[in-house]
Scaffold this active site. Sequence first.
Site, PDB file in Angstrom:
ATOM      1  N   GLU A 115       0.896  -1.261  -0.058  1.00 39.40           N
ATOM      2  CA  GLU A 115      -0.008  -0.089   0.160  1.00 39.40           C
ATOM      3  C   GLU A 115       0.781   1.274  -0.107  1.00 39.40           C
ATOM      4  O   GLU A 115       0.523   2.236   0.804  1.00 39.40           O
ATOM      5  CB  GLU A 115      -1.136   0.046   1.222  1.00 39.40           C
ATOM      6  CG  GLU A 115      -2.075  -1.145   1.226  1.00 39.40           C
ATOM      7  CD  GLU A 115      -2.726  -1.367   2.290  1.00 39.40           C
ATOM      8  OE1 GLU A 115      -4.045  -1.450   2.172  1.00 39.40           O
ATOM      9  OE2 GLU A 115      -2.217  -0.913   3.390  1.00 39.40           O
ATOM     10  N   GLU A 154      -7.049  -7.230  -1.767  1.00 35.58           N
ATOM     11  CA  GLU A 154      -7.898  -6.973  -0.467  1.00 35.58           C
ATOM     12  C   GLU A 154      -9.207  -6.793  -0.889  1.00 35.58           C
ATOM     13  O   GLU A 154      -9.401  -5.634  -1.024  1.00 35.58           O
ATOM     14  CB  GLU A 154      -7.021  -5.869   0.456  1.00 35.58           C
ATOM     15  CG  GLU A 154      -5.691  -6.284   1.041  1.00 35.58           C
ATOM     16  CD  GLU A 154      -5.245  -5.217   2.110  1.00 35.58           C
ATOM     17  OE1 GLU A 154      -6.010  -4.326   2.423  1.00 35.58           O
ATOM     18  OE2 GLU A 154      -4.068  -5.370   2.348  1.00 35.58           O
TER      19      GLU A 154
END
Length: 619
Positions: free
Chosen positions: A181, A265
Amino acid sequence: MKKFSKYFDVIVFFFSINLMFSQKGNFEIKNGQFVLNGKPFIIHSGELHYPRVPVEYWKHRLQMMKAMGLNTVTTYVFWNYHEESPGKWNFSGEKDLKKFIKTAQEVGLYVIIRPGPYVCAEWEFGGYPWWLQKDKNLEIRTDNKAFLQQCEKYITELSKQIVPLQINNGGPVIMVQAENEFGSYVSQRKDISLEQHRKYSHKIKDMLVKSGITVPFFTSDASSLFKGGSIKGALPTANGEGDIDVLKKTVNEYNDGKGPYMVAEYYPGWLDHWAEPFPKVSTEDVVKQTELYIKNGVSFNYYMIHGGTNFGFTSGANYDKDHDIQPDLTSYDYDAPISEAGWGTPKYNALRDVFQKMNSQKLQEVPQPMRVITIPEIKFSKNANLFDYINIQKPIVNDKPLTFEDLNIGNGYVLYRRKFDKNLKGKLEIKGLRDYANIYINGNRIGELNRYYKKYDLDLDIKAGETLDILVENMGRINYGAEIVNNLKGIISPIKINGTEISGNWKMYPLPFDKFPKHNYKLKDIAVGTPMISEGEFTLNEVGDTFLDMRKFGKGVVFINGRNIGRYWSKVGPQLTLYIPGVWLKKGKNTIQIFEQINDNINFKVNSIDHPILDELVK
């Protein structure tokens, strides 16, 4: 004959699983697809973090995933979990990553590894070891020589666990993530150029390659953040993206106009903070989105399929404009399809139905849940004022309060103490409080300071000869966002009374609670509001999972048979029970120890119940 046929089917199944992983295989990204041993492959994965589950339960949880219809398990690796102190690495016992990967292989699951070095994950400091902050030349998540040297040490040690178990070496590991991320971090750190950001992230990928990892790499970001987070030579995947058209368009833009398309995710639940409502995601929404991914041939990973527990002091924290810290719960249930205790939920059953419909063969039977017991009453036969313990310890003395890091502890508590030689009345200010403190004069509590509520001051009236005690708790280092670089704990700026710094002769008593404090527990009266340590014994005829009911307590930590099972903060909720795995209990005599910080309602007994309470805020 039917009975023989049933056993024959089982033998054939396990033989096929063994054959599936017994030879060297191949996994690659080719012609816009995932290709497994020469055939197109769609990843249906669930995230499970082995440090959040007792090692004895790994196989059960992985079997739950397989029985739901998944073909892959994804896990983060937490750097600070394995490097226990500088240069001391532990990949054994409950930290045996190789064993986890091999267990997944036995169950028939492929494995995706997310090694960071930054992982977020609502885990303490996003996985970084706390002592990195002791090096003043080091800055995390940047193209910084001191930091990258530490990263390379970590990746070198980690690769020893992963490389032998890559699919091309006969193992189940098919992909590895580079960083994590990073696009969101880039978007928040405008003080660093995009060029410098990308230098750093690409160096992390180069380290992974140098360490011997040969399976495909990927990155993981929201689709709007690929510019900062994508890495050349790694497949970009889109976290949380439910729109198939947006997913394909964005991946195409950063992957030479082609797939494969993956959501690394997808959230069937969400994370939880103390003093905030427990968020829920409906079963209907999860089923609908899952069916959309399957219909469009999109690979995906449920984050989380099974959350588990933040045992000890492993939980992290968030930061936002309304709260200077949002500490995460001990429970990492996540409203996931498989509950904290490993139970199949209605969400699990509904998803299993989805996967069964797309499978020509019948899915495996769902494993039975672990036995659950209740403990009617445990009495604390040994109780003591925490100050009695502190008073026999040798303090560290300094003109100014020192941080946890300066005191060389990572977690737990520090008591800051000073005796005054003159009367002082006015406002006590501790703007550098990290994170929670109870304030005492001569052992009597006068108030609470709390970073969550941005409460950094209180009125104080102290007389000459009296002692001020400030008991400070680290509630978990921030694990997400730009504030991750500001993660010192304790008291990190001057303590002031009426605007004047109070310096000279500060005594500090580190209380890391890596082990429960030893005490002779001589009986004496304990006043309300006094921090208390207690110990009791209980006998079990059978063991099983259970949930310690902490509703009559305020705030603190619990140890069972020497293990720190986590924090409770029943004064605010929403978590009011603590999960105790049955494998950590014993037939016969067991020991429980509790540190109760607030002690508004002196209580000398506790019990357990057969279910968790995770969603009750306390007013």
